[in-house]
Motif scaffolding. Structure first.
Motif, mmCIF file in Angstrom:
data_model
loop_
_atom_site.group_PDB
_atom_site.id
_atom_site.type_symbol
_atom_site.label_atom_id
_atom_site.label_comp_id
_atom_site.label_asym_id
_atom_site.label_seq_id
_atom_site.Cartn_x
_atom_site.Cartn_y
_atom_site.Cartn_z
ATOM 1 N N GLY A 31 0.838 -1.192 0.000
ATOM 2 C CA GLY A 31 0.000 0.000 0.000
ATOM 3 C C GLY A 31 0.861 1.225 0.000
ATOM 4 N N ILE A 32 0.994 1.869 1.149
ATOM 5 C CA ILE A 32 1.750 3.115 1.203
ATOM 6 C C ILE A 32 3.248 2.868 1.123
ATOM 7 C CG2 ILE A 32 -0.048 4.365 2.438
ATOM 8 C CD1 ILE A 32 1.600 4.004 4.975
ATOM 9 N N HIS A 33 3.661 1.615 1.271
ATOM 10 C CA HIS A 33 5.074 1.272 1.120
ATOM 11 C C HIS A 33 5.321 0.876 -0.330
ATOM 12 C CE1 HIS A 33 6.101 1.235 5.391
ATOM 13 N NE2 HIS A 33 4.902 0.732 5.589
ATOM 14 N N PRO A 34 6.551 1.102 -0.834
ATOM 15 C CA PRO A 34 6.824 0.744 -2.223
ATOM 16 C C PRO A 34 6.857 -0.764 -2.466
ATOM 17 C CG PRO A 34 8.791 1.612 -1.162
ATOM 18 C CD PRO A 34 7.666 1.763 -0.194
ATOM 19 N N GLU A 35 7.044 -1.543 -1.431
ATOM 20 C CA GLU A 35 7.059 -3.003 -1.580
ATOM 21 C C GLU A 35 6.243 -3.625 -0.455
ATOM 22 O OE1 GLU A 35 10.126 -1.601 1.029
ATOM 23 O OE2 GLU A 35 10.253 -1.360 -1.115
ATOM 24 N N LYS A 36 6.030 -4.913 -0.553
ATOM 25 C CA LYS A 36 5.304 -5.601 0.509
ATOM 26 C C LYS A 36 6.147 -5.590 1.776
ATOM 27 C CE LYS A 36 2.378 -8.508 -2.236
ATOM 28 N NZ LYS A 36 1.873 -9.812 -2.520
ATOM 29 N N VAL A 37 5.466 -5.454 2.916
ATOM 30 C CA VAL A 37 6.161 -5.415 4.200
ATOM 31 C C VAL A 37 5.502 -6.388 5.154
ATOM 32 C CG1 VAL A 37 6.950 -3.029 3.970
ATOM 33 C CG2 VAL A 37 4.751 -3.483 5.012
ATOM 34 N N ASP A 38 6.308 -6.907 6.075
ATOM 35 C CA ASP A 38 5.748 -7.728 7.141
ATOM 36 C C ASP A 38 4.967 -6.832 8.086
ATOM 37 O OD1 ASP A 38 6.746 -10.270 6.433
ATOM 38 O OD2 ASP A 38 8.713 -9.732 7.238
ATOM 39 N N VAL A 39 3.884 -7.346 8.573
ATOM 40 C CA VAL A 39 3.061 -6.582 9.499
ATOM 41 C C VAL A 39 2.629 -7.498 10.629
ATOM 42 C CG1 VAL A 39 0.901 -7.018 8.254
ATOM 43 C CG2 VAL A 39 1.097 -4.989 9.674
ATOM 44 N N SER A 40 2.566 -6.936 11.812
ATOM 45 C CA SER A 40 1.986 -7.675 12.925
ATOM 46 C C SER A 40 0.643 -7.032 13.235
ATOM 47 C CB SER A 40 2.918 -7.660 14.142
ATOM 48 O OG SER A 40 3.149 -6.345 14.563
ATOM 49 N N PHE A 41 -0.094 -7.640 14.121
ATOM 50 C CA PHE A 41 -1.430 -7.174 14.438
ATOM 51 C C PHE A 41 -1.580 -6.991 15.935
ATOM 52 C CE2 PHE A 41 -1.679 -9.143 10.361
ATOM 53 C CZ PHE A 41 -2.554 -8.342 9.649
ATOM 54 N N VAL A 42 -2.501 -6.114 16.308
ATOM 55 C CA VAL A 42 -2.844 -5.881 17.702
ATOM 56 C C VAL A 42 -4.363 -5.852 17.813
ATOM 57 C CG1 VAL A 42 -0.743 -4.582 18.239
ATOM 58 C CG2 VAL A 42 -2.784 -3.361 17.449
ATOM 59 N N THR A 43 -4.832 -6.030 19.020
ATOM 60 C CA THR A 43 -6.252 -5.852 19.293
ATOM 61 C C THR A 43 -6.426 -4.532 20.024
ATOM 62 O OG1 THR A 43 -6.610 -8.234 19.445
ATOM 63 C CG2 THR A 43 -8.292 -6.818 20.433
ATOM 64 N N ILE A 44 -7.163 -3.623 19.413
ATOM 65 C CA ILE A 44 -7.476 -2.347 20.042
ATOM 66 C C ILE A 44 -8.733 -2.566 20.870
ATOM 67 C CG2 ILE A 44 -8.227 0.023 19.639
ATOM 68 C CD1 ILE A 44 -6.561 -0.077 17.029
ATOM 69 N N GLU A 45 -8.597 -2.383 22.168
ATOM 70 C CA GLU A 45 -9.716 -2.626 23.077
ATOM 71 C C GLU A 45 -10.891 -1.699 22.768
ATOM 72 O OE1 GLU A 45 -10.482 -2.080 27.787
ATOM 73 O OE2 GLU A 45 -8.596 -3.045 27.205
ATOM 74 N N LYS A 46 -10.592 -0.388 22.586
ATOM 75 C CA LYS A 46 -11.682 0.551 22.322
ATOM 76 C C LYS A 46 -11.204 1.675 21.417
ATOM 77 C CE LYS A 46 -13.351 3.453 25.461
ATOM 78 N NZ LYS A 46 -14.076 3.998 26.622
ATOM 79 N N LEU A 47 -11.847 1.812 20.263
ATOM 80 C CA LEU A 47 -11.630 2.916 19.351
ATOM 81 C C LEU A 47 -12.868 3.798 19.476
ATOM 82 C CD1 LEU A 47 -9.805 3.078 16.225
ATOM 83 C CD2 LEU A 47 -12.210 3.477 15.832
ATOM 84 N N SER A 48 -12.676 5.078 19.843
ATOM 85 C CA SER A 48 -13.812 5.949 20.169
ATOM 86 C C SER A 48 -13.839 7.205 19.319
ATOM 87 C CB SER A 48 -13.751 6.390 21.631
ATOM 88 O OG SER A 48 -13.685 5.301 22.489
ATOM 89 N N PHE A 49 -15.022 7.482 18.787
ATOM 90 C CA PHE A 49 -15.332 8.754 18.139
ATOM 91 C C PHE A 49 -16.412 9.379 19.014
ATOM 92 C CE2 PHE A 49 -14.319 5.637 14.926
ATOM 93 C CZ PHE A 49 -13.447 6.284 14.073
ATOM 94 N N GLY A 50 -16.031 10.112 20.031
ATOM 95 C CA GLY A 50 -17.031 10.616 20.976
ATOM 96 C C GLY A 50 -17.710 9.444 21.661
ATOM 97 N N LYS A 51 -19.027 9.352 21.515
ATOM 98 C CA LYS A 51 -19.784 8.264 22.143
ATOM 99 C C LYS A 51 -19.927 7.044 21.239
ATOM 100 C CE LYS A 51 -22.286 11.311 25.188
ATOM 101 N NZ LYS A 51 -23.560 11.782 25.689
#
Length: 140
Positions: free
Chosen positions: A64-84
């Motif tokens: 995507g934003i990188h010129p080549e494929k990159v290794d990526v790891s993942f996380v679990t975001i407990e809470k993503l908030s847009f106001g309420k």
């Protein structure tokens, strides 16, 4: 839910769209990217939040934003908030965004912490109102 967005000019005829949100009660700036399939956070934000990462063997190479494929790891975001408006237990990729933020610095655009991808936008039935400068999110 209406979330205020900012629209930054990129070059002569392009624009990037941003919003503010919270991840686990930490204020963050997000690049809204309808072309990104998955939401990703910066490695720096992952470390600041002290999120443990894991490898998803079915999805551990991205491009995507990188010129080549990159290794990526993942996380679990407990809470993503847009106001309420909250999204709980979101699986997010982690990538190095420093090269993009360095380019933004040259353009005098504030850095960002994450890319808000179409996984969140689609599931929230998002609408981007460029005229009124709002991101509208809807419950399922």
């Amino acid at each position: 839910m209406k979330i205020k967005i900012t629209i930054e000019p990129i070059g002569d005829d392009g624009f990037h769209v941003f919003c503010n949100l919270k991840i686990n009660d930490i204020k963050c700036r997000a690049l809204i990217d309808t072309g990104a399939s998955k939401t990703v956070i910066s490695i720096e934000l992952k470390e600041k939040l002290n999120l443990p990462d894991f490898i998803n063997p079915n999805d551990n190479l991205v491009s995507g934003i990188h010129p080549e494929k990159v290794d990526v790891s993942f996380v679990t975001i407990e809470k993503l908030s847009f106001g309420k408006f909250n999204i709980n237990n979101l699986i997010s990729g982690t990538i190095n965004l420093s090269h993009v933020n360095e380019q933004y610095k040259i353009l005098k655009i504030k850095p960002f912490d994450l890319i808000l991808g179409s996984d969140v936008l689609y599931n929230s039935k998002a609408l981007i109102d460029f005229n009124s400068k709002f991101l509208v999110l809807n419950r399922n």
